[in-house]
Structures are given as C-alpha cells and as structure tokens.
Scaffold this motif. Sequence first.
Motif, PDB file in Angstrom:
ATOM      1  N   ASP A  98       0.888  -1.056  -0.120  1.00 46.42           N
ATOM      2  CA  ASP A  98       0.107  -0.055  -0.028  1.00 46.42           C
ATOM      3  C   ASP A  98       0.723   1.143  -0.035  1.00 46.42           C
ATOM      4  O   ASP A  98       0.792   2.163  -0.689  1.00 46.42           O
ATOM      5  CB  ASP A  98      -0.978   0.090   1.081  1.00 46.42           C
ATOM      6  CG  ASP A  98      -1.736   1.392   1.310  1.00 46.42           C
ATOM      7  OD1 ASP A  98      -2.142   1.622   0.129  1.00 46.42           O
ATOM      8  OD2 ASP A  98      -2.131   1.595   2.354  1.00 46.42           O
ATOM      9  N   LEU A 103       0.020  -1.051  -5.431  1.00 43.84           N
ATOM     10  CA  LEU A 103      -1.485  -1.327  -5.671  1.00 43.84           C
ATOM     11  C   LEU A 103      -1.987  -0.334  -6.693  1.00 43.84           C
ATOM     12  O   LEU A 103      -2.677   0.639  -6.434  1.00 43.84           O
ATOM     13  CB  LEU A 103      -2.195  -1.464  -4.374  1.00 43.84           C
ATOM     14  CG  LEU A 103      -1.760  -2.370  -3.420  1.00 43.84           C
ATOM     15  CD1 LEU A 103      -1.850  -2.017  -1.943  1.00 43.84           C
ATOM     16  CD2 LEU A 103      -2.197  -3.848  -3.785  1.00 43.84           C
ATOM     17  N   GLN A 104      -1.730  -0.665  -8.082  1.00 44.53           N
ATOM     18  CA  GLN A 104      -2.423   0.473  -8.851  1.00 44.53           C
ATOM     19  C   GLN A 104      -3.724  -0.307  -9.149  1.00 44.53           C
ATOM     20  O   GLN A 104      -4.727  -0.025  -8.490  1.00 44.53           O
ATOM     21  CB  GLN A 104      -1.595   0.424 -10.241  1.00 44.53           C
ATOM     22  CG  GLN A 104      -0.349   1.346  -9.964  1.00 44.53           C
ATOM     23  CD  GLN A 104       0.336   1.760 -11.202  1.00 44.53           C
ATOM     24  OE1 GLN A 104      -0.215   1.850 -12.211  1.00 44.53           O
ATOM     25  NE2 GLN A 104       1.637   2.140 -11.078  1.00 44.53           N
ATOM     26  N   CYS A 105      -4.123  -0.875 -10.120  1.00 51.42           N
ATOM     27  CA  CYS A 105      -5.497  -1.564 -10.203  1.00 51.42           C
ATOM     28  C   CYS A 105      -5.722  -2.560  -9.078  1.00 51.42           C
ATOM     29  O   CYS A 105      -6.954  -3.082  -8.868  1.00 51.42           O
ATOM     30  CB  CYS A 105      -5.863  -2.267 -11.867  1.00 51.42           C
ATOM     31  SG  CYS A 105      -5.260  -3.890 -11.722  1.00 51.42           S
ATOM     32  N   GLY A 106      -4.449  -3.324  -8.822  1.00 56.27           N
ATOM     33  CA  GLY A 106      -4.666  -4.176  -7.604  1.00 56.27           C
ATOM     34  C   GLY A 106      -5.319  -5.586  -7.884  1.00 56.27           C
ATOM     35  O   GLY A 106      -5.140  -6.283  -6.921  1.00 56.27           O
ATOM     36  N   PHE A 107      -5.423  -5.575  -9.166  1.00 59.27           N
ATOM     37  CA  PHE A 107      -6.204  -7.059  -9.568  1.00 59.27           C
ATOM     38  C   PHE A 107      -5.242  -8.043  -9.379  1.00 59.27           C
ATOM     39  O   PHE A 107      -5.570  -9.440  -8.621  1.00 59.27           O
ATOM     40  CB  PHE A 107      -6.665  -6.830 -10.931  1.00 59.27           C
ATOM     41  CG  PHE A 107      -7.627  -8.104 -11.203  1.00 59.27           C
ATOM     42  CD1 PHE A 107      -9.013  -7.935 -10.758  1.00 59.27           C
ATOM     43  CD2 PHE A 107      -7.172  -9.054 -11.859  1.00 59.27           C
ATOM     44  CE1 PHE A 107      -9.699  -8.927 -11.010  1.00 59.27           C
ATOM     45  CE2 PHE A 107      -8.133 -10.244 -12.143  1.00 59.27           C
ATOM     46  CZ  PHE A 107      -9.612  -9.910 -11.937  1.00 59.27           C
ATOM     47  N   CYS A 140       1.920  -8.697 -13.611  1.00 60.89           N
ATOM     48  CA  CYS A 140       1.114  -7.611 -13.382  1.00 60.89           C
ATOM     49  C   CYS A 140       1.326  -6.725 -14.529  1.00 60.89           C
ATOM     50  O   CYS A 140       2.300  -6.555 -15.296  1.00 60.89           O
ATOM     51  CB  CYS A 140       2.025  -6.924 -12.258  1.00 60.89           C
ATOM     52  SG  CYS A 140       1.507  -5.130 -12.010  1.00 60.89           S
ATOM     53  N   ARG A 141       0.570  -5.834 -14.839  1.00 61.08           N
ATOM     54  CA  ARG A 141       0.302  -5.205 -16.052  1.00 61.08           C
ATOM     55  C   ARG A 141       0.464  -3.560 -15.846  1.00 61.08           C
ATOM     56  O   ARG A 141       0.697  -2.914 -16.695  1.00 61.08           O
ATOM     57  CB  ARG A 141      -0.884  -5.414 -16.921  1.00 61.08           C
ATOM     58  CG  ARG A 141      -1.067  -4.905 -18.452  1.00 61.08           C
ATOM     59  CD  ARG A 141       0.088  -5.651 -19.096  1.00 61.08           C
ATOM     60  NE  ARG A 141       0.088  -5.308 -20.595  1.00 61.08           N
ATOM     61  CZ  ARG A 141       0.781  -5.515 -21.701  1.00 61.08           C
ATOM     62  NH1 ARG A 141       1.797  -6.027 -21.146  1.00 61.08           N
ATOM     63  NH2 ARG A 141       0.691  -5.511 -22.845  1.00 61.08           N
ATOM     64  N   CYS A 142       0.362  -3.060 -14.368  1.00 57.56           N
ATOM     65  CA  CYS A 142       0.263  -1.804 -14.114  1.00 57.56           C
ATOM     66  C   CYS A 142       1.648  -1.166 -13.875  1.00 57.56           C
ATOM     67  O   CYS A 142       2.013   0.066 -14.251  1.00 57.56           O
ATOM     68  CB  CYS A 142      -0.566  -1.373 -12.906  1.00 57.56           C
ATOM     69  SG  CYS A 142      -2.551  -1.628 -13.325  1.00 57.56           S
ATOM     70  N   THR A 143       2.283  -1.988 -12.889  1.00 57.17           N
ATOM     71  CA  THR A 143       3.547  -1.380 -12.278  1.00 57.17           C
ATOM     72  C   THR A 143       4.727  -1.189 -13.155  1.00 57.17           C
ATOM     73  O   THR A 143       5.778  -0.568 -12.433  1.00 57.17           O
ATOM     74  CB  THR A 143       3.540  -1.933 -10.812  1.00 57.17           C
ATOM     75  OG1 THR A 143       3.944  -3.100 -11.084  1.00 57.17           O
ATOM     76  CG2 THR A 143       2.404  -1.787  -9.945  1.00 57.17           C
TER      77      THR A 143
END
Lengths: 181, 340, 791
Positions: A98, A103-107, A140-143
């Motif tokens: 956190d 935790l961008q989209c967090g999925f 992970c696709r966001c970070t």
Amino acid sequence: MRVLTLDVNGDRLETAAPDHWTLLEVLRYKLGLTGSKQGCDKGDCGACTVLVDGKPVLACLTLAAEAVGSKVTTIEGLRPAHLEGGGTGVDPVQDAFDRCGALQCGFCQPGMMLTARALLNENPNPDRTEIQKALSGNLCRCTGYTQILEAVETAIAESTESEPPRPAWTQDHPHVREDAL
Amino acid sequence: MLRLPKFRLEEPTTVEGATALMAEHGEDAMVVAGGTDLWPNMKHGLFEPKVVVSLKRVEAMRGITVDEDGSLRIGATTTLAEMAQSAPVQASAPALAQAASLVAGPQLRTMGTAGGNVMLDTRCQWYNQTHFWRKSLGYCLKKDGTVCHVVAGGRKCVAAASNDTAPTLMSLGATLAFASADGIREVPVGELWKADGIWNKKAERSEILTEIRVPKQAAGHRGAYGKLRDRGSIDYPLFGCAVRMDLGEDGAVAGADLVCVALVARPLRIKRVEELLVGKTPGTEAFDSAVQEVADLAYAQAKPMDNIPGDAEYRRELVPVYVRRTLQAAARGEGPVHHV
Amino acid sequence: MAARDIHGIEAPWTEFKVVGKSHRKIDGMAKATGEAVYADDIQLPGMLHAKTLRSPHAHAKIVSIDTSKAEALPGVHAVITGKDMPIQYGVIPWTPDETALAVDKVRFIGDEVAAVAAIDEDTANAALELIEVVYEELHAYMDPRESLERDEPQIHPNRKNNNVSKHVELEFGDVDGARKASDVVVEGHYEFHGSTHTAIEPHCAVAKVSPEGVLTIWSATQISHYVHRALARVLEWEPQKIRVIQPCIGGAFGGKSDPFSLEFCVAKLSQLTGRPVKMLWTREEVFYAHRGRHPMSLDYTTSATKDGKITGVDAKILIDGGSYSSFGLVTTYYSGQLLTGPYDFPSYRYDSTRVFTNKPPCGPKRGHGSVQPRFAFECQLDEVAEKLGMDPIEIRRKNFHGEHTKTVNGQRITSSGFMECLDKVEKGSGWTERRGKLPFGRGLGVAGSMYISGTNYPIYPNEMPQAGIQLKVDRSGLVTVFSGANDIGQGSNSVVRYIVAEELGMDAADVRVIAADSDLCPVDLGAYSSRVTFMVGNATIDAARKLRKKIVTALAEKWEVPEARVRLIEGRAIDLEDTERSIPSREAFEIAEARFDTLGSTGAYNTPTLGGDYRGGTIGASPAYSFTAHIVEVDVDEETGRITVPKVWCAHDCGRALNPRLVAGQIEGSVYMGIAETLLEDHKVNRFGLHSGPSLLDYRIPTAIDTPEIEAYIVESLDPEGPYGAKEAGEGPLHSAIPALANAVYDAVGIRLRELPFTPAKVLKALREKREQESKAGGAAAAMDRHLGTH
C-alpha cells in the motif's frame, strides 16, 4: 456433488461443489472469498495464487476436492493472522504494498502479496534477483514491477531494520517518506 | 471463466488402488498428479475423461531417496520444485535439478510433478487452444481433425515433446517404473518414446508412472541443461538440450551424451556426440573444436518445425548456440544455460 | 464557469500540506486486503450467467440462426441474437458501425453472434453448442494493403470509400520546398505491429432491471458515460432509467474504453428474464475484444539543415484498423497531429489512411495513435544526428520548440520541461562518459516525446463541462466527494481526495470519494486521453474553493474578523492573528451549515477553445502537453539475437506531481509496457484469420524477471492551465521508450531496426546483412587496395 470440508484461513468450512469445480471457483463463488482473482483461466498469470500449506499454488488449476486436508490461505487471511499473532494493522507485506504504490489496479496483487509473504516466510532476506524469480509467476500489467519490488524490499527493510530502497525520483522529492494517510 | 468439463474425481491412497481404478474404468479414466498439464488441456476440451484418478494422496509415490548403490529414486508425484531443490539430485544429477528449476514458473513447479513432466502431452500451436479456436480452425490431426497444419499433407502428428526433464533423464540413463493392474514394469526412459505426436509414449494411457530411477553416475559426472524461451519464466521450451559429460581421472571426457527437446514428437538424442568428445580435455582447443563439431552435428540433426509457437528457422539457428554453451557449461560444472 | 479561469499553480495558502506528497491511495488498503469489489466479485440473488456465441469465420454472411434447441435446454432462461438489438452504435458518434450482436454478417473470428443466459456457466456453454448458425463465407481481408486496393466484398457495406475507414491528409508549410533546400534527408519505411492491453482482469458486466424498468449495470469500463449513452441508444431506453456503476477495475490501458457487446447483452438478458445477469469473458474473449494498438506501415522523410535544424517532416501512414471503427477516426488524426512537439517543425505533412480488415478491431491503447509515428520519427532524428556527426541529445536540444509557443499544426504549447528531461536522463545514465565507450553489443539510445493532457474534443459535440464534481459536507466532519471519473488504478479518486483535503485544510482520511456511479455522480467523460487528473483535478479545485469560501465567510462573520485571517489547516480552522482561536473542521462545518444551510458545492472544468483553424484542427488540441525523454541501455547477444534491457532512464514532465509516488508508478508502468511491446508482444492473426495465441501463455507479457530496472525522474514544469500546475503522467512516458531502444541497438551493434517487434530472429538477420555488407565493402576496399598497389 460432494461435501467438502476445507481449512481456509484457519476456519473449517463445509461447502458442497461438483468434482470439476476448482479451488478458485469454490473460494470465489461458494465461500464468497473473492479476493483471489481470475485472470487467465488456466495457469498462465498467477492472479489466483493462494497458499496451500504455506506454498503458493494456482487455485485455478487445483481442484477444490484436492485441497481438503490442507491449510489454505487467501488474501483475506493475512490480516486476521497478523492480528492473531499479536500484530497491529495489516500484514507488513500488505502495508508495504500500500505504502509503496504497488497497488495500482490491484487485481494481480492478492496473488502477488501471497507469493511475497510465502517467500519472506521461507527466506526473510532475499536479494532483488531472488525476489524477481519468486514473483516471476505472477503477472502484473500496471506497475512494471518496480514498486512491487520496492514494496517487498521495504517489508524486508522493516523486519531486518535496514535501509529501505530509495528510488531515483525520491531524490528530488523530500516528501516521499511521509505517510500521512 | 474457462470451465473444466464434468468428471468424477477419485482419490486413491495406494498405487494398487489407483491401478485398480484405471483398470475398472479403462479408456474413460485418466490419471492426474499436479494437474498443470491435464487441467488446461481439459479446459481446452482436449480430453473429456469421465473419471479422473488423482495421485495426490498416494503417499508412497512422493519423495526422493538415495539407494545404497548411490542411485536416486524419485517418486513420480515429487514436485518439480522439490526435485530442483533436492540436495541429492543437485549433487548426483545436476542437469536434472537444473531442468526442473526451469520448468514453467514458480507456482507451476510447486504443483507440477516429476512424473507429470515425463508424461507431459506433446504440444503444438494448432492443438493447445480452446475448443472454439480449434473448431474455427477446422481441428487438426492430433485432435478431432484429419489435417496437419504444420506439415502440408502430413499424415503423422508432429506435436513436440516439450518436457524439460525428459532429455535430461535420457542423458542420465534413467529408468521408469510403470504400474498397472498387471503389475510393475520397468522401462529405460530412452525406450519410452515413439515418433507420434498424438501419443508419443510406448505405454498404455492406463499405466501409471510411479517412480523414476536415476542410476549412479560416473565419478567425474558433469551435467547441464540449456533452455531457450522468450521469457525468463512460465514459458515452455522453444528448444532444450541436456548434456551429460563424464570426465575421467585425467580430466578428459570419458563419456558424453546430448539429448534435445521441443523439436519433434520425441526427445532427440544427437548421434555421434560421444565419439567426438571422448578423450578431449575441457579448456583445450581440441575440446573447443570438438564442441563446435557437436554443435554442428546438432544443427544437422535437430530440425525444429512450426509446431510450437516461435519462429522455427530461428529456433534452428539457436540449436548450435545452445548446444555449445550447454556443453561448455557442463564441462565447467556450471549451468543451467538460460538467458536470465 | 470553467475552473480554468479561476485558479493557478499555487497552493491555496503559502505552502502545500497534502499535495505533492506521497500519500497512500484511497483504495490501497481495500486492495491490499482483498476487500475491493471488482465486477466479477458481485453476486446478486438469483443471478444468471451469460455466455457469448462467436463467429468461427473471419468474414461471412449470416444466412440463418436457429436458437430453438438452446432455448429448450433445461436451465436456459433466454437466448438473444442480433435482431434483438439491431441499432448500431460506436464510441465515435460519426461512425456507428457496431451492433451488440452481429446482424446479417460477421467480420472477424470471435465476432459476437448470440448470447445465452442460464443458471450457470456450464449450462450456458452447453446451450451455445446447440445454436445452429448457417454462414455464407466471404473473402476475408488480412492485409491492409489489400483492403486499400480491393473494393469487393466490402467489410462494411454501403460506405462511399469501400474498405477505407478514415483518410486524413494535411500539410502545414511547404514540405517539398523545405526538402529541396535542406542539407540532409533521411527516408525510411517502418512497420509497427499490433499489441493489446492485457489488463489482468477480463471484461465483466452485471445487470439487473427493476420491475419499474430501471436498469442498473456494473461494468469493468473505463468510460462509464459512453456506456451509458450507448445503452440508451441501443436499448432505446431513456437514459435516466439507466444507472451505470463502475466497480473497482482490474486494469484498462484503453482496452475498456469502448462500449462492449457484453454490456448490452447482460442488460437485454436481464430485461427478458427479470433476473440479474452476469457475463464474464474468458481471457480468449478479451483477445477478441482487443481494441489494441493499431498496426501501422509508416513511410517517413525527415529533412534538416547541416547544423541539425529540422526543416520538414513528411509522413505517409497505412493503418490496419481491424473490423470496426472504434476510435479509428481519432486514431487516424492522432497518427499525425501529435508528432509536432517537443521539436519545432517548420513544415509538416501527413497522409494517414485507416482501412478495415477482418481481424479483431483496433482501438486506443496507452499512447493512442501517436506511439507508432513517434517511433518512426525519433529513429529518423537519430539518423540525421549520425549523418551530421551530432550527439543525439544535442540534436534534440537544438530543435526544442520552447515554452509558450505554437506548433506547426496550430497546437498551443504552454509549459514544457523537455530540456530538463533531457538533462536528467543524460546525467542519470552517464551518457557523456559512457556512450561510445561501451563494448560492442552494449549501447545507449535516446528519444523524446510529447503527449496530451486530455483534449478539447469531447467526442460528442456539446457545450457542457467535460468534468464535474460535487461536494457534500457533513456536520460529522466528513466531506464526501461525488466524482464521475473512472479510477482505473491510476489513482484519480486519490487525487480528488488530496485536492479536497488541501483546499479545505482537512485530514485527508476524512475525505471520502464516491465515483463513477451515474445515479450519484456528475458526468465526467471518462478515463482516456490522459485527461482525468487534469480535468477532474481542476473541477475538484473549483468545487472545493466554492465551499471553502462559504466556510471562511461563515467563520469570519462569527469571529468578526476579516476573511483573510481565517485559515483552514490540518483538520482545523484557525484565526491567523489569534492562535488561541482554533476549532476542529467539524465545528467549522457546523458554523457554516448554520449560516448557509446544508452545505455542498459543484465544480466543473471545460477546456478553452483550442486547436488549428482547419478540419480536424481540434483533435489532439490539449490544454497542456506532457514531455518525456528516455535513455535505454541495451545488451545485444550477437549469437542469439536477444536484446536485453538492463536499465531505462525516463524523465517525465508531468507538471506538478500531485502525488510523486503515483507519478513514478505511471512512468514505470509506461516504460515497462513500451519495452514489452518492443521486444516481446505481438498481437498476431494467423493465415486462417485466427488470433495466433489468445492466451497469457502465448501472448507473452513480461514477468518480474524480464522487466528492466527503471529509473524514473519527475520533472515539474508547472503548467498555468493544470490543477496546481499538474499535467498528465499515464501515457506520455510510454512513447519514446520504443525509439530509444531502437537507437540503443544501433549504438550497440550498428543495425537500424525498423520493423517491430525486435525479435531475436530479426536481430540475427540484420546482423547477418550488416556483416555481408561489410565484407562486400571490405572486399571492394581490398580490391581497390590491390588495384592501387599495381601502379
């Protein structure tokens, strides 16, 4: 259809499901533990990672029936276990994720955090390459994984009382260590 | 969510219980261990067994022991992660530990088993797809169809053996124990394979692989595994090669073997490797040129096809590179050869 | 009144208390503990599960559909086909060419044909197998060049220009003249391949229809508002009878921007059955939904003077749009409009044509439309520098267009920190000391880029605000913000919280945000074009300042002091000259509520009039532009052709970083995604028109071990237009990663890669060709030596 007695997050839970239901389907749709995510259907992404007897496995490729007799830990179990162990707040891995922006989209992160938790249980002070390898089954696709690695290293730094990582962008920004919220 | 088809799950606790179930249900039944190969395949509609016999609760099939003669007994449901991290395996069969450490990704190694990797279904880009996809294609020779999309006019399925540990076990001269209602039969792993992508094993589907035995290797044993893949994790091999190199007391090669995978339906042993390497001492020019000759041999003998994803021409070009690097790594007592 | 007229770059008081600090995200803990609710986490009583029947043909007429056997299957509650919802829609109102389910014909393998609602997924899947569809196959277009040349069959019948989706040709200045007068000309052909978003959450929607006829839909969408409009149009329902809620969303990247078939289907099926209906797509179906990066064939010519000044850029682009229009009209413009910075182009021409093919439809992926031309141009700029013997960073500095200027195509540029971006990556990477001194196989490359912070083109013409915010102040001390914006993980709800806390001097934890629920929240146009922080941020400041005014007025009256003495700070209201006078926010709110009645406010943002005075001149016209510079280091294995990227330095000018950690996260995620599509990802359709590998196994996105170390630098050129000076951060930092990598490969091994992705096979081929050329040249030189030697 069979009655299953599952040990999930320390609770003995009875539920019924057909044989072909996976652990992921039973956790999500029978037990309402929707923290475990489904991303790829078939073992390619790691979003459904749960701990079975402490080890990260893919709930989408585990039959619910096969989990009978094992201890299953989902993301929902980390905080209660931390509190029961005398801690406050949330599990240090959750807190670091956190705080570090992981935790961008967090999925994908419930699976990621469980993999990280299992790693630190086994090896409290892994180096960056070891962390990358351990997390290499969780997409992970966001970070770009950067803040995830920082989060794991931050959790390690806290438990080993060493210096947390200082990424380049923080050099110009004096406020990054402040966590007012 | 992509769903598993309906089936009944059986969970025997003994080998005898498992073989009895397989005998009882015949072609309606399949065995599963880790499930990392079978469940995706079933989600793709490639298999629809009425009964699935899980080996997970057969305690006797799990674990690694070292016999008095120094050979290894690896229970078939020992996980790949356990095999990769096993001190005896690392010490006496390093290439096997290396290969196991590079199968798929971390979770899949925690689930996938030693036996499951040997028994892995062959793979093809026209086959490992959903039912919708394959139906849109018009199916293929391996499943539900009559046409091969890899070889125009091909009559024989060329789906590729894609198991990282299989060539390693071949190079180590391992034997496999299969159980059935008729009893136990032992098969040298090199004799297991046939060149048929639909079912590339000379074993009945109802037979249960229970144990892998790796004989004690020569005193100067070296081994390494090389794996080509796009990503540093998760992916199946685009090419794999296992090397055994036994060094004599004089430091020269006394015995050697090279087996490759992810080419055709069966793991492929490269011929004439031993005769080229024996007598050459690692670190010498003679050894290096022998290694290059072996690499050239492999290039001539190993011909990747458009069966698995990835540019076949490129994969072929990389055969000698990975062979050379893996031979050198073995000679140095290093490995695996992998890009990360 | 649009907020842009009111506030500037400064803090409401002397210094920022909340903004500019790396606070936690508002939804971080919910996500950390698994409590966050995503669309597929919603379970409603009596809910049915729906599945979609898809076309197995790339291009075919539908002769007949017989659903009777499926309807008769026990457990099936409804089956629908195209005739149930025949009204066409499209996210761009000028190009409505999609239907919820195919009517008359199908246009790619995976196109939606029918949908079933049943008691569970297994039953719905079984029903799909029972639907009988008779098709008449048509010639399928796989190559965009063929679509350009061939008239029949048309993929979308009755269009004037056959299979052309959109054509734009614009010239600014005299390109041909500039070329003639230039000292250096670089020409080249570039191929940019398709890639897709691959958000880890697959698309999912849940609908229920109340007996009164109110449709509530929860959908994993990044643009709730257009889903709302499209539902009203297609279902022929009054929009006030539709409630669209975006739950927590598991990544989007542009891939959840269009209204999708599943949203219409769950609504219709729920209406027909009187029960809630959920549809969750499989990963394979997400690949068919696509809307990813358009493949482009790009011919570029760049001309320059001998001292490195660009004189003209000439581009001809063929865009493979796939089977539907989607955002294609905008894509076609963006392929030209967004290239005209951070450098000064005295002349510029582009000729872009988007054609239809029988492949999954392309759309907006992070850096919509402008990533492809940026690749071509930044590679050419490197070649110009090489020809002139200039340092690649120097040539970029030399051509910088400055701040507060106008581009050749009429875009207004305000702030620009591009030069600082170049400085940061130059220093961070050790460029000066290391470049040219690395061993063969190792290299550094640089590139720059520019991107929009939203645009003044609202997709459907209207005079209303582009972003709206409502605030409600409670006497408990809580402030609730109602935001129409779609938080897709980038943190827009968090930003709203920080701004309100800043303006009202509150503890940020006492600001809650309710977002993307059309019954509760004012309209925001959605999470696309990097517009949210900029526009919603401005709207939030607007709303908060109106509220602050009331609170300060009430306190000043109560305390009988001038308003200037009243300050709201850190959860309290204080009298600046009498520090004894200090009350908690809660009491201040009570005083204000007593004075003004129930407290609330609204805020809005609309862009100023922007853009060039020509058709299409408003497309890509942004109130502020972000700027980026990348340096990429590569390691090329000559034997395997594999390019490894050990490290990337990326400096991004995002204006004021409202939360630096979130900005860094956007930079890092962008860099990762750019490198991924350069080296690994390829959204390919095979010779049968089938997606070559619609899974997360075969479509290879990098794991933690495949991702380079990323050093992010934040550059803050405070923008007069942005909220406290902020601009965008979510898309810009992807662009120049790709050409910087290409330029690094040239530096490392001397090959110019012009065709993406840079697979090891292509690298080996290029290295082989280079060696052949060198040996030919070497041979010729040797021959020349021999020749000379005889005399």
